[in-house]
Motif scaffolding. Structure first.
Motif, PDB file in Angstrom:
ATOM      1  N   PRO A   1      20.604  12.716  -3.193  1.00 52.93           N
ATOM      2  CA  PRO A   1      22.075  12.754  -2.870  1.00 52.93           C
ATOM      3  C   PRO A   1      21.693  11.222  -2.662  1.00 52.93           C
ATOM      4  O   PRO A   1      21.542  10.346  -1.430  1.00 52.93           O
ATOM      5  N   LEU A   2      23.254  10.744  -3.198  1.00 52.96           N
ATOM      6  CA  LEU A   2      23.429   9.459  -3.002  1.00 52.96           C
ATOM      7  C   LEU A   2      23.497   8.829  -1.422  1.00 52.96           C
ATOM      8  O   LEU A   2      22.970   7.936  -0.393  1.00 52.96           O
TER       9      LEU A   2
ATOM     10  N   ALA B   1      17.645   6.543   1.157  1.00 53.49           N
ATOM     11  CA  ALA B   1      18.070   4.818   1.713  1.00 53.49           C
ATOM     12  C   ALA B   1      18.454   4.284   0.048  1.00 53.49           C
ATOM     13  O   ALA B   1      19.366   3.241   0.639  1.00 53.49           O
ATOM     14  N   MET B   2      18.052   4.750  -0.669  1.00 55.96           N
ATOM     15  CA  MET B   2      18.164   3.701  -1.971  1.00 55.96           C
ATOM     16  C   MET B   2      19.666   3.718  -1.811  1.00 55.96           C
ATOM     17  O   MET B   2      20.744   3.203  -2.440  1.00 55.96           O
ATOM     18  N   GLY B   3      20.374   5.268  -1.954  1.00 49.89           N
ATOM     19  CA  GLY B   3      21.855   5.376  -1.814  1.00 49.89           C
ATOM     20  C   GLY B   3      22.725   5.193  -1.232  1.00 49.89           C
ATOM     21  O   GLY B   3      23.240   4.301  -1.939  1.00 49.89           O
ATOM     22  N   LYS B   4      22.035   4.516   0.109  1.00 47.64           N
ATOM     23  CA  LYS B   4      23.046   4.386   1.110  1.00 47.64           C
ATOM     24  C   LYS B   4      23.353   2.722   0.170  1.00 47.64           C
ATOM     25  O   LYS B   4      24.040   1.942   0.749  1.00 47.64           O
TER      26      LYS B   4
ATOM     27  N   GLY C   1       0.796  -1.458  -0.006  1.00 49.48           N
ATOM     28  CA  GLY C   1       0.170  -0.063  -0.051  1.00 49.48           C
ATOM     29  C   GLY C   1       0.714   1.356   0.132  1.00 49.48           C
ATOM     30  O   GLY C   1       0.434   2.354   0.145  1.00 49.48           O
ATOM     31  N   MET C   2       1.718   1.142   0.015  1.00 52.46           N
ATOM     32  CA  MET C   2       3.574   2.153  -0.046  1.00 52.46           C
ATOM     33  C   MET C   2       3.774   2.522  -1.272  1.00 52.46           C
ATOM     34  O   MET C   2       4.137   1.354  -2.635  1.00 52.46           O
ATOM     35  N   SER C   3       4.136   3.725  -1.608  1.00 56.77           N
ATOM     36  CA  SER C   3       4.947   4.180  -3.671  1.00 56.77           C
ATOM     37  C   SER C   3       6.051   3.355  -3.176  1.00 56.77           C
ATOM     38  O   SER C   3       7.076   2.999  -2.215  1.00 56.77           O
ATOM     39  N   SER C   4       6.084   2.844  -4.702  1.00 53.02           N
ATOM     40  CA  SER C   4       7.762   1.970  -4.787  1.00 53.02           C
ATOM     41  C   SER C   4       8.747   1.877  -5.722  1.00 53.02           C
ATOM     42  O   SER C   4       7.902   3.877  -6.727  1.00 53.02           O
ATOM     43  N   HIS C   5       9.760   1.977  -5.349  1.00 56.07           N
ATOM     44  CA  HIS C   5      10.950   2.818  -6.443  1.00 56.07           C
ATOM     45  C   HIS C   5      11.906   2.179  -7.410  1.00 56.07           C
ATOM     46  O   HIS C   5      12.372   1.508  -6.487  1.00 56.07           O
ATOM     47  N   MET C   6      13.052   2.439  -8.172  1.00 51.47           N
ATOM     48  CA  MET C   6      13.778   1.849  -8.629  1.00 51.47           C
ATOM     49  C   MET C   6      14.546   2.871  -9.334  1.00 51.47           C
ATOM     50  O   MET C   6      14.141   4.255  -9.101  1.00 51.47           O
ATOM     51  N   GLY C   7      16.163   3.092  -8.401  1.00 47.53           N
ATOM     52  CA  GLY C   7      17.100   3.699  -8.628  1.00 47.53           C
ATOM     53  C   GLY C   7      18.391   2.887  -9.017  1.00 47.53           C
ATOM     54  O   GLY C   7      18.726   1.956  -8.829  1.00 47.53           O
TER      55      GLY C   7
END
Length: 268
Positions: free
Chosen positions: A148-149, A153-156, A112-118
């Motif tokens: 910023p990387l 969260a995805m950046g780290k 039920g939450m937004s999902s992303h890919m980076g």
């Protein structure tokens, strides 16, 4: 030392092949943003640090190619939609957004939450896919956004799973990019955090980058176990709690990441 000198000489030798016109043309395109959608000739020249006559031919060429336009009344320049082709051509060549789409959509529906890919882009992460939550309280971030990387969260996640040499190179660049009067990045603390992330296999951010926004991210691996992307879910803290995140959301995101990684190994 000899190796360093040889590298510097090689770089110097290669510089003669650089096209200043193309470099400046790319610099012009990168000037435009949501905050600054248009520029005058004088402003563009000032940003490039050159006289007004220098960017005129570049602007004329970009306009003829359909990448920018000049308002006939204000004489200010702006981007045309054609510039999107440059980014989408690159994204399509990766195949990542299309291949990961069913998994990200399912992740959005299950949580039920937004999902992303980076993916990694220099010292930033660029969002290449997004499935927004259907609820009113959703996290809004557009495909193509750069963040910023070291602060996301995805950046780290990406940073933690890079080969040591690549990771240390980016960490050394962060020292240079420290901004006066901004929150200082403590490199050793970040290095310790990245080690912990690598061991756990995920990142759980609770408002570290943006107050009130919670995010859980996991890495995506390709062939040779190289990290190629990261996925996350993001939501407002008012729509979730730690028990829900720990017991349901984290395992779901991690499982989705493993499934995408298994698929990527076979297809990319």
């Amino acid at each position: 030392m000899n190796t360093k000198k040889n590298d510097e000489k090689q770089k110097s030798d290669n510089d003669k092949y650089l096209s200043n016109s193309i470099l400046r043309g790319l610099e012009v395109l990168k000037m435009f943003s949501v905050e600054n959608p248009t520029f005058s000739l004088a402003e563009i020249a000032s940003n490039l640090g050159v006289s007004r006559t220098t960017p005129y031919r570049i602007l004329y060429t970009l306009e003829e190619c359909g990448y920018i336009y000049q308002d006939s009344h204000t004489k200010r320049y702006g981007l045309r939609p054609k510039v999107l082709e440059l980014g989408f051509t690159y994204l399509n060549s990766l195949q990542l957004p299309e291949l990961a789409a069913p998994y990200l959509k399912r992740l959005r529906d299950e949580t039920g939450m937004s999902s992303h890919m980076g993916i990694l882009d220099g010292n930033e992460i660029v969002y290449i896919s997004r499935f927004p939550a259907r609820s009113v309280a959703t996290v809004t971030i557009n495909v193509g956004s750069h963040l910023p990387l070291h602060a996301t969260a995805m950046g780290k996640c990406l940073l933690a799973h890079l080969p040591e040499e690549s990771k240390e190179k980016l960490l050394s660049e962060l020292k240079v990019l420290q901004i006066p009067d901004a929150s200082k990045v403590e490199i050793q603390e970040l290095r310790d955090e990245l080690q912990s992330i690598k061991e756990k296999g995920y990142v759980f951010h609770k408002g570290e980058f943006e107050t009130g926004i919670w995010s859980i991210a996991c890495p995506i691996f390709g062939k040779n176990n190289e990290v190629i992307a990261a996925i996350n879910i993001a939501t407002t803290q008012h729509t979730a709690n730690e028990e829900l995140m720990e017991e349901k959301i984290i395992p779901t995101v991690c499982q989705t990441a493993k499934e995408i990684s298994s698929f990527m190994v076979l297809t990319i």
